[in-house]
Scaffold this motif. Structure first.
Motif: not given
Lengths: 115, 586
Positions: A6, A13, A40, A43-44, A47, A72, A76, A83, B72, B136, B139-140, B143, B178-179, B181-182, B185-186, B188-189, B194
């Motif tokens: 992490y 970043f 990113t 990170l993904l 996770v 998953v 992503l 992208v 999912v 997510f 996010f797509v 973008e 991207y921020a 997306l970070m 990710g957190l 999701y962790a 999602l």
């Protein structure tokens, strides 16, 4: 849980951000944006990582026999890569055009839009 | 009905694919007709769904429904606010396509379909973002709409400024994405989910918020606030608006920036509002502080512009600040007010951009000083421009006035003063432009400080300078202004909007929305204030021109992409600092 990956993600970043903020060349800046994005990805994938787990491909793996990493986040990340490729391609095309029109790729010399 | 939901995205995307594939075979009118038909069809679909969306639709794409509460699949949410934004985006796309009908720059031979195809892609991205029920996917779509917006901003690739503005826009917004997306990710962790509702429930189940929740909140909000152009994330917006083709500006200012605000509202409401998320006072502090800063800086910078498109861009920033304050106070009435304000603002701002486009195509300039008195013969456009300014000031019965008065009542106190002041200053700047450009009032302004973008010497977007204004170019702003008035006066419309916002937003609290004497009075006050300011500025330009002490503020807008990136990082830190205290406390 190991925090090291992490920290790496955050570091990558921020390194990209630093590069973007101080860049003297737009191609370099686009590269730095990709570095941010690489943060990113790290990170993904972190996770979804599990110790002693294998790839989530079940063709030669009996379901339930071994732990697998989270598919998953891999999906992503793959989407994120697609992208990112689009964005980078478009940005580089814009840089080519800037180079043609302004005769420079140094952001310090692009000062037409201000105030 | 809910199985029709994905069509909101699929139809514009298919239309765009069709135009890209067949665009080289068909002539320009055919390509533009297809574009209009597809966007109109999507708009009609969005409106039909909107009228039937109580109770809200929930569509799991491909039937991947949750099992034992774990999901999912990709979920689409068709509720009032989401479908309302999708309908607004579709209608504005239709307006932009109609506005560019035949007038817009002759496309290169064999690429008749490229511009309408890009606009349809943009529409698809915006509709997708509006109905995304999963972070997510949001996010797509974010973008997709951003990438198309960069391409559209730099559409005139042979213009030096256009590519520069597009690059700045692209770098800053992508970094924000991207921020975000970070942050996703957190989240999701922490929760393994999602879908926004599922994440919210997962956070609540985990207990009190900690550093991870704070980091995720700050990162996700950074992305959305960059899109919403909140100070200090806003620097890309004036540059992009100054260079984008007029129909694109209508969409950027009218709905894309508002989608950022909508995203903040949606993400906070469904993900972070529970006991495991960010406490309400912290969210309120962060958004009200950033919103107030945005409104003040936007209004001040708007006043000092002479490039008309940049002036309108800063006015959008000022109004975004007001929107952020409105959703930040977390009151159902304020949410209703902001929904109406956004609808009215979209009509008014798009109409103002459309009128500016006419000036650009006729005189080859959008510089307030160079155009002094030159547009006297454009009587009809002048009327539309002044009406737009009055709508911006919040003159009843415009929808902006109704939304503003409802929000003012909800936020109360000193923030009401900010609402009146910010809308008065931005409207006064537009009225000043109208008085100088269309009426030739006042002395010809002298040259400014030099540290500014003037807007003279722009290339018209038409093949030749227009000698006669095409009917479509005046009809579109007229219809948009009529729409902005209809938001305020159509009987029952405000109630329907309030009902659908409350149904999803405020946990069963339904409020009624109507004109109040105090609201009408405040609307009249801000209009009067705008008029007085504009008259003073035109009659006595000297004391109202940019003073030297405004120069540091103007120097921040340096046009340098590295500076803007640094400001994004500063903004992220500020957002964290504003949210942190409450997380430490409890």
């Amino acid at each position: 849980m190991d925090v090291f990956p992490y920290l790496v993600a955050g570091w990558v970043f921020l390194a990209g951000c630093y590069g973007l903020a101080t860049s003297r060349n737009l191609i370099h800046a686009v590269g730095c944006l990709s570095v941010c994005q690489a943060g990113t990805y790290v990170l993904l994938l972190t996770v979804g990582y599990r110790d002693d787990a294998t790839a989530p491909v079940f063709s030669d793996l009996k379901p339930g026999s071994r732990p697998v990493v989270d598919p998953v986040v891999q999906a992503l990340t793959l989407t994120d890569v697609v992208v990112g490729a689009t964005v980078t391609a478009l940005l580089l095309a814009l840089v080519v055009q800037i180079s043609k029109r302004h005769g420079t790729v140094d952001p310090d010399e692009l000062s037409e839009l201000r105030g | 009905m809910d199985e029709l939901l994905p069509l909101l995205v699929a139809v514009p995307l298919l239309g765009a694919a069709l135009l890209v594939a067949g665009g080289r075979l068909v002539s320009r009118p055919v390509a533009e007709t297809i574009g209009c038909a597809v966007s109109a069809g999507t708009a009609a679909l969005a409106l039909v769904l909107l009228l039937n969306c109580s109770p809200p639709f929930l569509e799991w794409a491909g039937d991947w429904t949750p099992v034992d509460g774990r999901s999912v699949g990709i979920v689409l949410t068709g509720d009032g606010p989401g479908l309302g934004m999708a309908a607004l985006a579709s209608l504005l796309t239709l307006a932009a396509l109609a506005y560019s009908w035949h007038y817009f720059d002759e496309p290169p031979h064999g690429h008749a379909g490229s511009f309408p195809a890009l606009l349809l892609l943009f529409q698809g991205g915006m509709c997708g973002f509006a109905i995304a029920g999963d972070l997510f996917n949001a996010f797509v779509w974010f973008e997709l709409m951003s990438v198309v917006a960069y391409a559209l901003t730099g559409h005139r690739v042979e213009e030096a400024r256009a590519v520069q503005g597009a690059l700045t826009f692209a770098v800053v917004t992508s970094l924000g994405a991207y921020a975000m997306l970070m942050g996703i990710g957190l989240l999701y962790a922490r929760t393994g989910e999602l879908g926004m509702h599922q994440i919210g429930r997962g956070l609540d189940a985990h207990g009190r918020p900690d550093a991870l929740v704070l980091a995720a909140f700050v990162l996700v909000m950074t992305g959305l606030l960059v899109k919403a152009a909140a100070v200090p994330f806003h620097f890309w917006l004036p540059d992009a608006h100054a260079v984008a083709p007029t129909p694109v500006c209508m969409l950027l200012s009218g709905v894309m920036v508002e989608l950022g605000v909508f995203g903040v509202w949606r993400v906070y409401g469904t993900v972070f509002s529970g006991p495991g998320g960010v406490p309400a006072p912290e969210f309120e502090r962060a958004l009200v502080v950033l919103g107030a800063l945005t409104a003040v800086i936007g209004a001040v910078m708007c006043w000092y512009q002479r490039h008309i498109k940049r002036l309108l861009a800063y006015s959008t920033i000022a109004h975004t600040g007001l929107f952020l304050i409105g959703i930040g106070v977390l009151k159902p009435e304020a949410d209703d007010g902001i929904a109406l304000y956004v609808l009215g603002h979209a009509g008014v701002k798009a109409a103002l951009f459309a009128c500016t486009g006419i000036l650009l195509d006729r005189y080859g300039s959008v510089d307030e000083h160079a155009l002094h008195g030159r547009a006297r013969e454009l009587k009809g456009v002048a009327v539309l421009f002044v009406l737009g300014a009055l709508g911006l000031a919040g003159l009843p019965p415009f929808g902006t006035a109704l939304g503003k008065s409802v929000t003012e009542e909800a936020v109360g106190g000193p923030l009401t003063v900010l609402y009146v002041a910010a809308s008065a200053v931005t409207a006064a700047a537009v009225l000043r432009v109208a008085a100088r450009v269309f009426l030739g009032l006042g002395p010809r302004p002298e040259a400014g400080s030099g540290y500014e973008t003037t807007g003279s010497g722009e290339r018209p977007e038409t093949r030749h300078r227009l000698s006669r204004i095409p009917d479509t170019m005046t009809a579109v702003p007229a219809v948009l202004l009529a729409g902005a008035v209809a938001v305020g006066v159509a009987p029952g419309f405000a109630k329907v909007v309030a009902h659908s916002v409350n149904e999803t937003g405020s946990a069963g609290v339904f409020t009624s929305v109507h004109w109040t004497p105090a609201g009408v009075l405040l609307g009249l006050v801000s209009t009067l204030l705008a008029g007085v300011l504009a008259v003073l500025a035109v009659v006595r330009p000297k004391p109202f021109a940019a003073p030297d002490r405004a120069l540091p503020l103007r120097r921040l807008q340096s046009g340098h992409v590295g500076d803007y990136v640094a400001w994004v990082l500063v903004g992220t830190t500020v957002l964290g600092a504003l949210t942190l205290p409450g997380m430490l406390g409890g």
